[in-house]
Motif scaffolding. Structure first.
Motif, PDB file in Angstrom:
ATOM      1  N   HIS A 178     -11.020  17.867  -5.806  1.00  0.00           N
ATOM      2  CA  HIS A 178     -10.652  19.279  -5.757  1.00  0.00           C
ATOM      3  C   HIS A 178      -9.635  19.488  -4.645  1.00  0.00           C
ATOM      4  CE1 HIS A 178     -13.545  20.691  -2.378  1.00  0.00           C
ATOM      5  NE2 HIS A 178     -13.608  19.393  -2.434  1.00  0.00           N
ATOM      6  N   CYS A 179      -8.977  20.635  -4.688  1.00  0.00           N
ATOM      7  CA  CYS A 179      -7.907  20.908  -3.728  1.00  0.00           C
ATOM      8  C   CYS A 179      -8.100  22.283  -3.126  1.00  0.00           C
ATOM      9  CB  CYS A 179      -6.545  20.817  -4.410  1.00  0.00           C
ATOM     10  SG  CYS A 179      -6.242  22.117  -5.635  1.00  0.00           S
ATOM     11  N   ASP A 180      -7.359  22.539  -2.065  1.00  0.00           N
ATOM     12  CA  ASP A 180      -7.322  23.867  -1.472  1.00  0.00           C
ATOM     13  C   ASP A 180      -6.487  24.771  -2.383  1.00  0.00           C
ATOM     14  OD1 ASP A 180      -7.814  25.895   0.322  1.00  0.00           O
ATOM     15  OD2 ASP A 180      -6.849  24.915   2.029  1.00  0.00           O
ATOM     16  N   ALA A 181      -6.550  26.064  -2.123  1.00  0.00           N
ATOM     17  CA  ALA A 181      -5.795  27.030  -2.922  1.00  0.00           C
ATOM     18  C   ALA A 181      -5.345  28.171  -2.032  1.00  0.00           C
ATOM     19  CB  ALA A 181      -6.655  27.571  -4.063  1.00  0.00           C
ATOM     20  N   GLN A 182      -4.215  28.725  -2.373  1.00  0.00           N
ATOM     21  CA  GLN A 182      -3.754  29.931  -1.709  1.00  0.00           C
ATOM     22  C   GLN A 182      -4.353  31.134  -2.424  1.00  0.00           C
ATOM     23  OE1 GLN A 182      -1.630  30.626   1.105  1.00  0.00           O
ATOM     24  NE2 GLN A 182      -2.646  32.575   0.652  1.00  0.00           N
TER      25      GLN A 182
ATOM     26  N   GLN B 275      -5.812  34.347   3.755  1.00  0.00           N
ATOM     27  CA  GLN B 275      -6.738  33.228   3.802  1.00  0.00           C
ATOM     28  C   GLN B 275      -6.511  32.250   2.648  1.00  0.00           C
ATOM     29  OE1 GLN B 275     -10.894  34.413   3.640  1.00  0.00           O
ATOM     30  NE2 GLN B 275     -11.382  33.156   5.401  1.00  0.00           N
ATOM     31  N   ARG B 276      -6.909  31.001   2.877  1.00  0.00           N
ATOM     32  CA  ARG B 276      -6.910  30.017   1.803  1.00  0.00           C
ATOM     33  C   ARG B 276      -8.346  29.746   1.374  1.00  0.00           C
ATOM     34  NH1 ARG B 276      -2.080  25.656   2.830  1.00  0.00           N
ATOM     35  NH2 ARG B 276      -3.831  24.217   2.686  1.00  0.00           N
ATOM     36  N   LEU B 277      -8.468  29.065   0.248  1.00  0.00           N
ATOM     37  CA  LEU B 277      -9.769  28.887  -0.385  1.00  0.00           C
ATOM     38  C   LEU B 277     -10.753  28.136   0.497  1.00  0.00           C
ATOM     39  CD1 LEU B 277     -11.557  29.159  -2.920  1.00  0.00           C
ATOM     40  CD2 LEU B 277     -10.572  27.009  -3.728  1.00  0.00           C
ATOM     41  N   PHE B 278     -10.345  27.008   1.080  1.00  0.00           N
ATOM     42  CA  PHE B 278     -11.267  26.222   1.893  1.00  0.00           C
ATOM     43  C   PHE B 278     -11.816  27.053   3.048  1.00  0.00           C
ATOM     44  CE2 PHE B 278      -9.693  21.627   0.834  1.00  0.00           C
ATOM     45  CZ  PHE B 278     -10.174  21.780  -0.457  1.00  0.00           C
ATOM     46  N   ALA B 279     -10.958  27.851   3.661  1.00  0.00           N
ATOM     47  CA  ALA B 279     -11.414  28.688   4.767  1.00  0.00           C
ATOM     48  C   ALA B 279     -12.393  29.742   4.270  1.00  0.00           C
ATOM     49  CB  ALA B 279     -10.222  29.353   5.449  1.00  0.00           C
ATOM     50  N   ALA B 280     -12.102  30.339   3.109  1.00  0.00           N
ATOM     51  CA  ALA B 280     -12.990  31.359   2.558  1.00  0.00           C
ATOM     52  C   ALA B 280     -14.358  30.788   2.211  1.00  0.00           C
ATOM     53  CB  ALA B 280     -12.354  31.991   1.331  1.00  0.00           C
ATOM     54  N   LEU B 281     -14.394  29.522   1.765  1.00  0.00           N
ATOM     55  CA  LEU B 281     -15.649  28.859   1.425  1.00  0.00           C
ATOM     56  C   LEU B 281     -16.339  28.242   2.640  1.00  0.00           C
ATOM     57  CD1 LEU B 281     -14.583  26.973  -1.844  1.00  0.00           C
ATOM     58  CD2 LEU B 281     -15.936  29.063  -1.670  1.00  0.00           C
ATOM     59  N   ARG B 282     -15.687  28.341   3.789  1.00  0.00           N
ATOM     60  CA  ARG B 282     -16.184  27.716   5.010  1.00  0.00           C
ATOM     61  C   ARG B 282     -16.377  26.206   4.831  1.00  0.00           C
ATOM     62  NH1 ARG B 282     -20.573  32.482   6.555  1.00  0.00           N
ATOM     63  NH2 ARG B 282     -19.012  34.109   6.917  1.00  0.00           N
ATOM     64  N   TYR B 283     -15.426  25.648   4.119  1.00  0.00           N
ATOM     65  CA  TYR B 283     -15.379  24.191   3.941  1.00  0.00           C
ATOM     66  C   TYR B 283     -14.617  23.648   5.142  1.00  0.00           C
ATOM     67  CZ  TYR B 283     -14.347  19.704   1.616  1.00  0.00           C
ATOM     68  OH  TYR B 283     -14.239  18.372   1.291  1.00  0.00           O
TER      69      TYR B 283
ATOM     70  N   MET C 295     -22.714  18.155  -1.623  1.00  0.00           N
ATOM     71  CA  MET C 295     -22.905  18.975  -2.818  1.00  0.00           C
ATOM     72  C   MET C 295     -24.369  19.355  -3.003  1.00  0.00           C
ATOM     73  SD  MET C 295     -20.004  19.651  -4.311  1.00  0.00           S
ATOM     74  CE  MET C 295     -20.417  20.035  -6.010  1.00  0.00           C
ATOM     75  N   LEU C 296     -25.268  18.508  -2.512  1.00  0.00           N
ATOM     76  CA  LEU C 296     -26.688  18.839  -2.597  1.00  0.00           C
ATOM     77  C   LEU C 296     -27.018  20.014  -1.685  1.00  0.00           C
ATOM     78  CD1 LEU C 296     -28.968  17.593  -4.265  1.00  0.00           C
ATOM     79  CD2 LEU C 296     -29.626  16.250  -2.260  1.00  0.00           C
ATOM     80  N   LYS C 297     -26.246  20.151  -0.612  1.00  0.00           N
ATOM     81  CA  LYS C 297     -26.450  21.258   0.315  1.00  0.00           C
ATOM     82  C   LYS C 297     -25.888  22.552  -0.242  1.00  0.00           C
ATOM     83  CE  LYS C 297     -25.732  22.391   5.208  1.00  0.00           C
ATOM     84  NZ  LYS C 297     -25.294  21.848   6.520  1.00  0.00           N
ATOM     85  N   ARG C 298     -24.652  22.508  -0.771  1.00  0.00           N
ATOM     86  CA  ARG C 298     -24.044  23.692  -1.387  1.00  0.00           C
ATOM     87  C   ARG C 298     -22.813  23.263  -2.159  1.00  0.00           C
ATOM     88  NH1 ARG C 298     -19.697  26.172   1.664  1.00  0.00           N
ATOM     89  NH2 ARG C 298     -19.217  24.959   3.542  1.00  0.00           N
ATOM     90  N   ASN C 299     -22.455  24.034  -3.154  1.00  0.00           N
ATOM     91  CA  ASN C 299     -21.296  23.696  -3.965  1.00  0.00           C
ATOM     92  C   ASN C 299     -20.002  23.919  -3.188  1.00  0.00           C
ATOM     93  OD1 ASN C 299     -19.674  23.025  -6.182  1.00  0.00           O
ATOM     94  ND2 ASN C 299     -19.442  25.180  -6.720  1.00  0.00           N
ATOM     95  N   LEU C 300     -19.163  22.892  -3.155  1.00  0.00           N
ATOM     96  CA  LEU C 300     -17.879  22.974  -2.476  1.00  0.00           C
ATOM     97  C   LEU C 300     -16.711  22.881  -3.450  1.00  0.00           C
ATOM     98  CD1 LEU C 300     -18.743  20.666   0.555  1.00  0.00           C
ATOM     99  CD2 LEU C 300     -18.466  23.157   0.604  1.00  0.00           C
ATOM    100  N   MET C 301     -17.018  22.688  -4.735  1.00  0.00           N
ATOM    101  CA  MET C 301     -15.970  22.484  -5.728  1.00  0.00           C
ATOM    102  C   MET C 301     -15.791  23.736  -6.577  1.00  0.00           C
ATOM    103  SD  MET C 301     -16.105  18.579  -7.050  1.00  0.00           S
ATOM    104  CE  MET C 301     -15.157  17.383  -6.096  1.00  0.00           C
TER     105      MET C 301
END
Length: 320
Positions: free
Chosen positions: A122-126, A137-145, A162-168
């Motif tokens: 997966h990738c980051d997103a604007q 903000q970008r996607l990774f920052a919004a997801l706190r990745y 991924m077992l902790k939380r969905n990052l994709m």
């Protein structure tokens, strides 16, 4: 020879943003081999836009499989149907309201080519607004990745992450077609399709992330899923529902994992997650009576492995 590429596009009443997304698919520097489109009985002009798109794509040598469902299926079953029709070695999920950057497919395929054991990426997103203008903000920052999470992902700990939380996020991910042998049929309830696919990919091999923002991820008032969704439910009830949902998810994952002949250590992690979520979802009404269970899970490390550590434990102790 580069791997063949399929794009699974699901549409439903998306006329406002669909044309820009379709145009961005045709602007890719690495041309997809197949685009599978499943329309979930749109009542707007989406189907007209899709039918006009087909000859444009075919003129560029792209095979298009456009079908309209006989009745409204909902996003899970719609994506299930689209994925079953994909024939490419690499499959991209595509939402109707985003905009792909021209080098998205090329960048993903380069990474998959270089890493035969990589199953999902997966990738980051604007983040962009309804008018397509970039947000702060970008996607990774919004997801706190976080950078620490990304470092662990690169080091091969994708399954535990991924077992902790969905990052994709589906709009920003792609995966090898082999993952579908485990992932289909998509669960009818409990799991969102991207989290399910990403987690099962992590059970079989490597998953990873790219730092580049390769799509414009649109936030608008009609988002069905993701960051743009609006939920006016009181926060306490949201937390309760979230715990119940994660309990259902972990139970479904455990039942499915037991059919896949996974290594025992990996299965043990899934069992541990399921027990932890069961404890959290069934805590006593009395705050005082919650203390032993919460402290036990905290001392065992489960809150850190599957939640936000002391913060999650504290919320469980005091929530109404």
């Amino acid at each position: 020879m580069p791997p063949s590429v399929s794009i699974a596009v699901c549409t439903y009443n998306g006329e406002h943003f669909l044309q820009q997304q379709l145009d961005s698919l045709l602007a890719q520097t690495h041309r997809p081999d197949q685009i599978v489109i499943r329309d979930d009985v749109s009542s707007d002009d989406s189907l007209a836009l899709l039918r006009a798109f087909v000859p444009r794509a075919e003129a560029r040598g792209i095979a298009v499989d456009l079908q309209v469902n006989s009745h409204n299926l909902g996003y899970r079953r719609n994506f299930d149907g689209a994925l079953r029709a994909c024939t490419g070695e690499i499959i991209f999920l595509c939402d109707q309201d985003d905009v792909w950057h021209a080098d998205k497919i090329a960048r993903f395929c380069t990474e998959f080519d270089a890493r035969p054991g990589l199953l999902a990426l997966h990738c980051d997103a604007q983040l962009i607004d309804e008018a397509g203008q970039p947000l702060r903000q970008r996607l990774f920052a919004a997801l706190r990745y976080s950078p620490a999470d990304r470092k662990r992902m690169h080091a091969g700990y994708g399954f535990l992450l991924m077992l902790k939380r969905n990052l994709m996020t589906g709009a920003a991910m792609a995966f090898r077609r082999s993952v579908l042998a485990d992932a289909l049929p998509l669960p009818e309830t409990g799991w969102v399709h991207d989290a399910w696919i990403g987690t099962l990919a992590a059970m079989r091999g490597d998953i990873d992330s790219l730092p580049e923002a390769l799509i414009g991820y649109r936030l608008h008032s009609n988002n069905q899923l993701g960051l743009g969704g609006n939920d006016a439910t009181p926060r306490a009830l949201q937390r309760k529902r979230q715990l119940e949902a994660e309990c259902v998810q972990s139970a479904l994952l455990l039942a499915h994992a037991r059919t896949l002949a996974l290594p025992e250590p990996m299965l043990a992690w899934v069992e541990r997650k399921q027990r932890h979520m069961s404890v959290r979802a069934t805590l006593p009404t009395s705050r005082l009576r919650r203390v032993p269970a919460v402290m036990g899970e905290l001392l065992s490390g489960n809150y850190m492995k599957f939640g936000s550590g002391i913060l999650s434990a504290g919320i469980d102790l005091v929530r109404a």
